[in-house]
Scaffold this motif. Structure first.
Motif, PDB file in Angstrom:
ATOM      1  N   GLN A 232      22.643 -27.507   1.491  1.00  0.00           N
ATOM      2  CA  GLN A 232      23.536 -26.351   1.591  1.00  0.00           C
ATOM      3  C   GLN A 232      22.724 -25.066   1.535  1.00  0.00           C
ATOM      4  O   GLN A 232      21.659 -25.023   0.942  1.00  0.00           O
ATOM      5  CB  GLN A 232      24.600 -26.365   0.500  1.00  0.00           C
ATOM      6  CG  GLN A 232      24.057 -26.243  -0.913  1.00  0.00           C
ATOM      7  CD  GLN A 232      25.139 -26.412  -1.960  1.00  0.00           C
ATOM      8  OE1 GLN A 232      26.003 -27.257  -1.840  1.00  0.00           O
ATOM      9  NE2 GLN A 232      25.081 -25.587  -2.990  1.00  0.00           N
ATOM     10  N   ALA A 233      23.255 -24.020   2.166  1.00  0.00           N
ATOM     11  CA  ALA A 233      22.611 -22.717   2.169  1.00  0.00           C
ATOM     12  C   ALA A 233      23.627 -21.671   1.747  1.00  0.00           C
ATOM     13  O   ALA A 233      24.747 -21.646   2.253  1.00  0.00           O
ATOM     14  CB  ALA A 233      22.069 -22.390   3.557  1.00  0.00           C
ATOM     15  N   ASP A 234      23.243 -20.851   0.785  1.00  0.00           N
ATOM     16  CA  ASP A 234      24.056 -19.716   0.345  1.00  0.00           C
ATOM     17  C   ASP A 234      23.383 -18.471   0.896  1.00  0.00           C
ATOM     18  O   ASP A 234      22.466 -17.928   0.286  1.00  0.00           O
ATOM     19  CB  ASP A 234      24.126 -19.692  -1.182  1.00  0.00           C
ATOM     20  CG  ASP A 234      24.947 -18.543  -1.726  1.00  0.00           C
ATOM     21  OD1 ASP A 234      25.201 -17.569  -0.985  1.00  0.00           O
ATOM     22  OD2 ASP A 234      25.321 -18.607  -2.913  1.00  0.00           O
ATOM     23  N   ASN A 235      23.811 -18.046   2.076  1.00  0.00           N
ATOM     24  CA  ASN A 235      23.174 -16.908   2.744  1.00  0.00           C
ATOM     25  C   ASN A 235      23.346 -15.613   1.970  1.00  0.00           C
ATOM     26  O   ASN A 235      22.490 -14.735   2.026  1.00  0.00           O
ATOM     27  CB  ASN A 235      23.714 -16.753   4.159  1.00  0.00           C
ATOM     28  CG  ASN A 235      23.258 -17.890   5.051  1.00  0.00           C
ATOM     29  OD1 ASN A 235      22.249 -18.521   4.785  1.00  0.00           O
ATOM     30  ND2 ASN A 235      24.013 -18.154   6.092  1.00  0.00           N
ATOM     31  N   GLN A 236      24.453 -15.461   1.262  1.00  0.00           N
ATOM     32  CA  GLN A 236      24.701 -14.234   0.509  1.00  0.00           C
ATOM     33  C   GLN A 236      23.698 -14.066  -0.637  1.00  0.00           C
ATOM     34  O   GLN A 236      23.190 -12.980  -0.868  1.00  0.00           O
ATOM     35  CB  GLN A 236      26.121 -14.234  -0.045  1.00  0.00           C
ATOM     36  CG  GLN A 236      26.508 -12.916  -0.673  1.00  0.00           C
ATOM     37  CD  GLN A 236      27.996 -12.892  -1.023  1.00  0.00           C
ATOM     38  OE1 GLN A 236      28.661 -13.915  -1.044  1.00  0.00           O
ATOM     39  NE2 GLN A 236      28.498 -11.709  -1.299  1.00  0.00           N
ATOM     40  N   ASN A 237      23.387 -15.156  -1.332  1.00  0.00           N
ATOM     41  CA  ASN A 237      22.445 -15.099  -2.451  1.00  0.00           C
ATOM     42  C   ASN A 237      21.029 -15.504  -2.061  1.00  0.00           C
ATOM     43  O   ASN A 237      20.118 -15.427  -2.882  1.00  0.00           O
ATOM     44  CB  ASN A 237      22.934 -15.975  -3.602  1.00  0.00           C
ATOM     45  CG  ASN A 237      24.206 -15.433  -4.206  1.00  0.00           C
ATOM     46  OD1 ASN A 237      24.338 -14.230  -4.403  1.00  0.00           O
ATOM     47  ND2 ASN A 237      25.156 -16.299  -4.488  1.00  0.00           N
TER      48      ASN A 237
ATOM     49  N   ILE B  86      19.831 -18.610  -1.251  1.00  0.00           N
ATOM     50  CA  ILE B  86      19.402 -19.856  -1.894  1.00  0.00           C
ATOM     51  C   ILE B  86      19.700 -21.032  -0.972  1.00  0.00           C
ATOM     52  O   ILE B  86      20.830 -21.201  -0.506  1.00  0.00           O
ATOM     53  CB  ILE B  86      20.112 -20.065  -3.241  1.00  0.00           C
ATOM     54  CG1 ILE B  86      19.834 -18.894  -4.184  1.00  0.00           C
ATOM     55  CG2 ILE B  86      19.663 -21.395  -3.876  1.00  0.00           C
ATOM     56  CD1 ILE B  86      20.675 -18.906  -5.435  1.00  0.00           C
ATOM     57  N   VAL B  87      18.676 -21.839  -0.716  1.00  0.00           N
ATOM     58  CA  VAL B  87      18.841 -23.065   0.053  1.00  0.00           C
ATOM     59  C   VAL B  87      18.587 -24.221  -0.902  1.00  0.00           C
ATOM     60  O   VAL B  87      17.580 -24.238  -1.615  1.00  0.00           O
ATOM     61  CB  VAL B  87      17.859 -23.119   1.244  1.00  0.00           C
ATOM     62  CG1 VAL B  87      17.992 -24.428   1.994  1.00  0.00           C
ATOM     63  CG2 VAL B  87      18.093 -21.940   2.175  1.00  0.00           C
ATOM     64  N   THR B  88      19.518 -25.207  -0.926  1.00  0.00           N
ATOM     65  CA  THR B  88      19.423 -26.326  -1.851  1.00  0.00           C
ATOM     66  C   THR B  88      19.542 -27.644  -1.093  1.00  0.00           C
ATOM     67  O   THR B  88      20.439 -27.806  -0.268  1.00  0.00           O
ATOM     68  CB  THR B  88      20.535 -26.259  -2.913  1.00  0.00           C
ATOM     69  OG1 THR B  88      20.455 -25.010  -3.593  1.00  0.00           O
ATOM     70  CG2 THR B  88      20.401 -27.382  -3.923  1.00  0.00           C
TER      71      THR B  88
ATOM     72  N   GLN C 232      14.981 -26.451  -4.201  1.00  0.00           N
ATOM     73  CA  GLN C 232      15.682 -25.179  -4.043  1.00  0.00           C
ATOM     74  C   GLN C 232      14.682 -24.112  -3.639  1.00  0.00           C
ATOM     75  O   GLN C 232      13.603 -24.010  -4.215  1.00  0.00           O
ATOM     76  CB  GLN C 232      16.369 -24.741  -5.335  1.00  0.00           C
ATOM     77  CG  GLN C 232      17.626 -25.529  -5.630  1.00  0.00           C
ATOM     78  CD  GLN C 232      18.398 -24.888  -6.752  1.00  0.00           C
ATOM     79  OE1 GLN C 232      17.917 -24.833  -7.873  1.00  0.00           O
ATOM     80  NE2 GLN C 232      19.591 -24.410  -6.438  1.00  0.00           N
TER      81      GLN C 232
END
Length: 157
Positions: free
Chosen positions: A54-59, A61-63, A85
């Motif tokens: 998963q990728a959180d583009n706003q923060n 962070i790629v996990t 991460q």
């Protein structure tokens, strides 16, 4: 998300910086012969396999979690762990759970947790409880293929 481009010692952060996010090719990178890798131009391509990504583009962070396997063919390196991460805003890569990083020259690092700071190019490896970190690498003098003796050495990427 725009990820900074930097040369890296370890695989995940370099690939994410070069590719923008996650890349899953149709052909396994590890099947490529070492001689073919040496002749091919560097692509910055990294393959990440995991049970979940998963990728959180706003923060930033790629996990990747569960049976994580990361292949950075340009450097001949493979890393495995239970979780990886990449914190792009901090320039930090964290591998946790049965971390094993190995290259085609047989250089290897095993730990429970590995934290790599991209900007300072510093790494901290932590062992499982009651055990030790294991590493095997070749020491070389700057600009020489001979093993180091008394001069400061670097890890060959």
């Amino acid at each position: 998300m725009t990820l900074p481009q930097r040369p890296l010692l370890f695989v995940l952060a370099a690939g994410l910086a070069a590719t923008g996010l996650l890349v899953l090719p149709s052909r396994p990178v590890s099947a490529q012969a070492p001689a073919a890798r040496a002749q091919a131009p560097a692509t910055g391509m990294v393959t990440i396999e995991a049970d979940r990504q998963q990728a959180d583009n706003q923060n930033g962070i790629v996990t990747a979690t569960g049976n994580v396997r990361i292949v950075y063919a340009d450097r001949g390196m493979t890393a495995t762990s239970r979780q990886a991460q990449y914190f792009s805003n901090e320039g930090r890569l964290v591998l946790t759970g049965d971390v094993d990083v190995i290259d085609t020259d047989g250089q290897r690092l095993r730990a429970e947790r590995l934290v790599y700071q991209l900007d300072s190019e510093r790494m901290v490896a932590e062992p499982p409880a009651g055990q030790q970190v294991f590493s095997r690498f070749r020491l070389q003098q700057q600009g020489s293929a001979k093993p180091a003796t008394a001069k400061p050495a670097t890890i060959k990427p």
